[in-house]
Design a protein around this motif. Structure first.
Motif, short mmCIF file in Angstrom:
data_model
loop_
_atom_site.label_atom_id
_atom_site.label_comp_id
_atom_site.label_asym_id
_atom_site.label_seq_id
_atom_site.Cartn_x
_atom_site.Cartn_y
_atom_site.Cartn_z
N ASP A 541 0.83 -1.21 0.00
CA ASP A 541 0.00 0.00 0.00
C ASP A 541 0.87 1.26 0.00
OD1 ASP A 541 -2.49 -1.18 -0.10
OD2 ASP A 541 -2.75 -1.24 2.07
N ALA A 542 1.93 1.25 0.79
CA ALA A 542 2.78 2.44 0.90
C ALA A 542 3.42 2.76 -0.44
CB ALA A 542 3.84 2.25 1.97
N LEU A 543 3.95 1.73 -1.12
CA LEU A 543 4.57 1.96 -2.42
C LEU A 543 3.51 2.46 -3.42
CD1 LEU A 543 6.88 1.90 -4.41
CD2 LEU A 543 6.41 -0.52 -4.82
N ARG A 544 2.34 1.86 -3.37
CA ARG A 544 1.27 2.25 -4.29
C ARG A 544 0.87 3.70 -4.08
NH1 ARG A 544 -2.62 -2.41 -5.94
NH2 ARG A 544 -3.99 -0.61 -6.15
N LEU A 545 0.66 4.07 -2.82
CA LEU A 545 0.21 5.45 -2.56
C LEU A 545 1.29 6.46 -2.99
CD1 LEU A 545 -1.99 7.31 -1.48
CD2 LEU A 545 -1.03 7.04 0.81
N ALA A 546 2.55 6.11 -2.70
CA ALA A 546 3.65 7.02 -3.06
C ALA A 546 3.70 7.21 -4.57
CB ALA A 546 4.98 6.47 -2.54
N LEU A 547 3.57 6.12 -5.32
CA LEU A 547 3.67 6.22 -6.78
C LEU A 547 2.48 6.96 -7.39
CD1 LEU A 547 5.02 2.71 -7.91
CD2 LEU A 547 6.23 4.89 -8.00
N ILE A 548 1.28 6.66 -6.91
CA ILE A 548 0.10 7.26 -7.54
C ILE A 548 0.05 8.76 -7.23
CG2 ILE A 548 -1.73 6.98 -5.77
CD1 ILE A 548 -2.11 6.08 -9.48
N GLN A 549 0.57 9.15 -6.08
CA GLN A 549 0.58 10.58 -5.76
C GLN A 549 1.54 11.35 -6.65
OE1 GLN A 549 1.20 10.39 -1.41
NE2 GLN A 549 -0.60 11.69 -1.29
N ALA A 550 2.45 10.61 -7.31
CA ALA A 550 3.42 11.28 -8.18
C ALA A 550 3.06 11.13 -9.65
CB ALA A 550 4.81 10.71 -7.92
N ALA A 551 1.98 10.39 -9.95
CA ALA A 551 1.70 10.02 -11.34
C ALA A 551 0.89 11.08 -12.09
CB ALA A 551 0.98 8.67 -11.38
N SER A 552 1.60 12.03 -12.70
CA SER A 552 0.95 12.99 -13.60
C SER A 552 1.04 12.42 -15.00
CB SER A 552 1.69 14.32 -13.60
OG SER A 552 1.42 15.01 -12.43
N PRO A 553 -0.01 12.61 -15.82
CA PRO A 553 0.03 12.03 -17.16
C PRO A 553 1.30 12.44 -17.93
CG PRO A 553 -2.11 13.04 -16.75
CD PRO A 553 -1.24 13.37 -15.58
N GLY A 554 1.98 11.47 -18.48
CA GLY A 554 3.11 11.74 -19.36
C GLY A 554 4.38 12.26 -18.70
N GLN A 555 4.35 12.46 -17.39
CA GLN A 555 5.52 13.05 -16.71
C GLN A 555 6.38 11.95 -16.08
OE1 GLN A 555 6.16 16.42 -16.19
NE2 GLN A 555 4.41 17.02 -17.43
N ASP A 556 7.69 12.08 -16.20
CA ASP A 556 8.58 11.15 -15.51
C ASP A 556 8.54 11.43 -14.00
OD1 ASP A 556 9.24 9.97 -17.83
OD2 ASP A 556 11.23 10.85 -18.01
#
Ligand SMILES: [Zn+2]
Ligand SMILES: [Zn+2]
Length: 862
Positions: A541-556
């Protein structure tokens, strides 16, 4: 419930329960509208890396929400046989046991690969499970299973019958290390410093000669002509003459061809039809014989005369030396040029004349461009459409044959008696000429040929299955920008051609996960982060939340472990919030949906109105695939409003025994769990089982914005409480130190509702006043129409406070003067970047505001 949140414990049980209950199958919502995503098939050789984790996470967030919204949501998993990559791995494994693939032969080798796949191929699917991804395993596919293989054969045969697949002797990209042809998109071009070697080719008759230049000197061994532009005045006289090829002695003609760029170098080019695509075309126009000088390992063959047996790079040096000795070397200069490398093994790719199978892409491109132009297929972010168009418009035919064993074998047979080629989905036994002497083509198809069919082949096509009927076209395709050309474009082309329908509606492009410093994660640099290790340490869950909070379309995304740590702390906070709630409501008593209070108190009215706004905004952001913004919004609502304020404010009415607040805390927490569920499925499912206690949150109803009653006065209340807390902190007073506070509230917004919250949260009991007090010293906190006055007499050292304010005023005045001087300088304003000027203006405005406040405070000291 357990006192402490232990992610590993929480995450160990739920997946098998979800699976056993069939939660991930679309049959969960049998009457729902179909919604389908197919997984970008990971390689069977693979293990999950951060890029996969992000890619699959985005799909899981989409599909889990759709499932909760009542759609018959299907997320179809599969793996790719990954032709060359897998073959290389198995070859290496066998080599360890001293086994050579040529020795054991094709059939036994392929058996070995299947055995290997059975053992290690499951690893990636295990990792997908560990991350909590909700794919429907009952529909799992493999690109080489029976059904998908049948689809591949049908597509090949149909394209051949439609003259869209052909076999030809053409220049292709050859990887001498993998010993196979590869397609254009599998070649990575890098700028390198090389050499431009100038060589003089003497006229066969008479004096003098013609100078040519090349970056690959060894290819001159395969030259069969020299070409010049027909209108180049320097060469008009020599067109039709011949030159004698140095070192080789072959007499070759000078031809005129429009393709020659007269302005480059000497304007004369050597023509090597077997080792350069442009030269191949020139050769074809002028009847110049191609001479292949390299074998499949990149070693000079017998056509290279005395250089035979040398590797192509050794030959390059040897040829230069021999030319120098021969007096034919004019000179060598440094030269920047682009060199193609094999995407898989980084070996320099050789343009190579070879018999291969091709897809004629021209006729497929038009409809594929049109479908995106007319909006039938939409890219998010939209700017990737440009990349797609550019790529589509510059396509050469797709080389689909590979000289390896693992993959879909090309369904073509050659008759040894009459040279007939038979292309058929089933094995032919006899040729039209009567001979049964048939040999199947030894090559296999490019892995992307089968992945290009994934959106429909996985649903049972070409059979008319219920799944194909319901779930095609797919709804969304999620992928990284790095495989738009490999995969997305081919699915669109083949989908439109074979199903007369687009393969999917939305293409969501995400960025790559990079190292913290922004560099590409790579095994050779050693800066990769293993998602499974992170999961072991902090939880899925922690890895998932961290990644999704950073996931802007098309952005690294530059990955930081700190985020994962913060995400884990959030899980903890959620856990504690539910524990607090369960002190006031019976475990399992919170309804699965609804249950909002009919006559909410002020705290409840406020939080419900904020919840309603948040649900709406969150949904809008997710519909636009703005995951980072969506979860940023939800996170800050949960933390700064629900945890920091609502749960704190609930304490006063709960202490009073107010019956409605407890259940409201319960339903607010429940809705929060639902909204977070797509991102952090494990902890929300666990907490749901405590709070609601029936069914799964995974199949619960997605929250609607709750009914709201317009609350009033919360914002002024919050400003005043924060102001009072800050006042105590600034003056070194204890958080509960007695303060005499007068409240001037002409509209009555605060007193009416919130008086007990002052006592509870700010530890003051304000006295209502009718007009601003005139006695000094005092300080004032302003919140809209409400003002709070704190008398300083006996609370703070007024002299020291005055000095402090005066010092601050001097500092700010100086800073303001500096800013204003800069802004008054026309040079600065006209020459500095706009953003810098804007920042300076904002700084000045802020300083003016601060100054005004400090001066008011000073005057109130009397
Ligand atoms: Zn290679
Ligand atoms: Zn025949």
């Amino acid at each position: 419930m357990e006192a402490a949140y232990d992610p590993q414990k929480v995450e160990s049980e739920w997946y098998s329960r979800w699976e056993a209950a069939g939660v991930f199958a679309p049959e969960t919502n049998p009457d729902g509208e179909p919604f389908c995503i197919v997984i970008p098939p990971p390689n069977v050789t693979g293990s999950l890396h951060m890029g996969h984790a992000l890619d699959l996470l985005i799909q899981d967030v989409i599909i889990r929400r759709k499932r909760m919204q009542g759609y018959a949501a299907l997320w179809l998993p599969g793996t790719d046989h990954a032709g060359i990559a897998t073959q290389i791995v198995v070859e290496r494994e066998l080599a360890k046991e001293g086994i050579d693939r040529e020795e054991i032969g094709r059939e036994r080798f392929i058996e070995q690969v299947w055995q290997w796949k059975a053992i290690s191929g499951g690893r990636i699917t295990e990792q997908i499970r560990r991350m909590g991804f909700s794919t429907d395993w009952s529909r799992e596919r493999f690109t080489m299973d029976e059904g998908l293989s049948a689809a591949v054969k049908k597509v090949f045969v149909d394209l051949y019958d439609q003259d869209l697949i052909y076999r030809g002797n053409r220049i292709i990209n050859w990887c001498p290390r993998d010993r196979t042809a590869i397609s254009d998109v599998e070649v990575i071009h890098e700028d390198e410093t090389g050499e431009l070697v100038h060589i003089l080719y003497p006229f066969t008759e008479g004096d003098g000669g013609i100078e040519v230049a090349t970056t690959r000197a060894e290819t001159m061994l395969g030259d069969t002509g020299v070409a010049v532009h027909p209108e180049d005045p320097r060469y008009v006289e020599v067109i039709g003459k011949t030159v004698t090829l140095p070192l080789v002695g072959r007499e070759i003609p000078i031809v005129a061809d429009e393709a020659v760029d007269a302005s480059f170098g000497t304007g004369a080019v050597k023509v090597t039809p077997a080792h350069d695509p442009t030269d191949f075309d020139i050769g074809a126009r002028h009847g110049l014989e191609p001479v292949v000088i390299l074998d499949e390992d990149g070693i000079v063959n017998d056509n290279g005369g005395r250089f035979a047996g040398l590797d192509r790079f050794e030959a390059r040096e040897a040829v230069k030396a021999a030319l120098a000795e021969d007096g034919a070397l004019v000179g060598i200069e440094e030269h920047q040029h682009s060199v193609g490398h094999c995407q898989r093994c980084n070996t320099v790719v050789e343009p190579y004349l070879s018999d291969q199978w091709f897809v004629r892409v021209g006729p497929l491109v038009g409809p594929a461009i049109e479908a995106v132009k007319n909006g039938e297929i939409r890219f998010t972010p939209k700017r990737w459409e440009k990349t797609y168009f550019h790529w589509m418009e510059n396509l050469r035919d797709w080389t689909i044959s590979r000289q390896i064993w693992w993959g879909h074998r090309i369904p073509a047979w050659y008759c040894d008696s009459c040279d007939e080629v038979i292309v058929s989905a089933t094995e032919p036994t006899v040729c039209a000429c009567g001979s049964s002497d048939l040999r199947q083509d030894p090559d296999v198809l490019d892995t992307w040929f089968s992945s290009g069919l994934f959106p429909f082949s996985t649903l049972g096509w070409p059979e008319e299955t219920d799944d194909f009927d319901r779930f095609y076209p797919n709804s969304v395709l999620v992928t990284g920008y790095d495989i738009i050309s490999f995969w997305v474009a081919r699915m669109i082309k083949l989908g439109l051609h074979f199903t007369s329908d687009k393969p999917f509606t939305d293409v969501v492009i995400h960025g790559m996960v990079r190292a913290e410093d922004g560099k590409k994660m790579s095994k050779s640099v050693g800066n990769t982060v293993d998602p499974l290790e992170t999961v072991e340490e902090h939880g899925g869950d922690a890895l998932r939340l961290a990644l999704i909070q950073a996931a802007s379309p098309g952005q690294d995304i530059p990955y930081s472990e700190e985020w994962v740590d913060a995400a884990r702390r959030f899980g903890n906070k959620l856990w504690n919030a539910v524990r607090f709630t369960l002190l006031h409501v019976e475990p399992g008593s919170v309804p699965a949906s609804g249950g909002y209070p009919e006559d909410p108190g002020p705290e409840e009215a406020w939080v419900l109105s904020r919840l309603a706004e948040t649900v709406k905004e969150f949904d809008d952001l997710l519909d636009a695939y703005r995951f980072s913004d969506a979860f940023g919004l939800l996170y800050s609502f949960a933390w700064s409003e629900v945890f920091d304020w609502f749960l704190e404010m609930a304490k006063a009415p709960l202490r009073r025994g107010d019956a409605s607040v407890g259940p409201t805390v319960g339903v607010v927490l429940r809705d929060l769990l639902k909204l977070f569920h797509p991102a952090i499925p494990y902890v929300t499912e666990e907490l749901w089982s405590e709070l609601v206690g029936e069914g799964f949150i995974a199949t619960s109803e997605w929250p609607e914005p709750p009914p709201t009653v317009e609350p009033s006065g919360f914002e002024p209340l919050r400003t005043l409480i924060v102001g009072i807390r800050r006042f105590r902190a600034e003056h070194g007073l204890s958080p509960r130190a007695e303060l005499p506070v007068g409240l001037l509230d002409p509209e009555g917004v605060v007193e009416e509702w919130w008086s007990d919250q002052f006592t509870s949260l700010a530890a003051v009991t304000p006295e209502s006043i009718d007009g601003a007090p005139t006695d000094a010293p005092r300080t004032r906190i302003v919140a809209g129409s409400v003002q709070a006055f704190i008398s300083l007499e006996g609370i703070v050292d007024v002299g020291a406070e005055r000095e402090r304010l005066e010092r601050s005023i001097v500092d700010i005045e100086a800073a303001l003067a500096r800013s204003e001087k800069k802004l008054g300088n026309s040079e600065f304003v006209s020459k500095a970047p706009e953003a810098v000027v804007a920042k300076e203006s904002a700084k000045a405005a802020e300083a003016r505001g601060r100054l005004e406040k400090l001066q008011a405070q000073l005057s109130e000291l009397g």
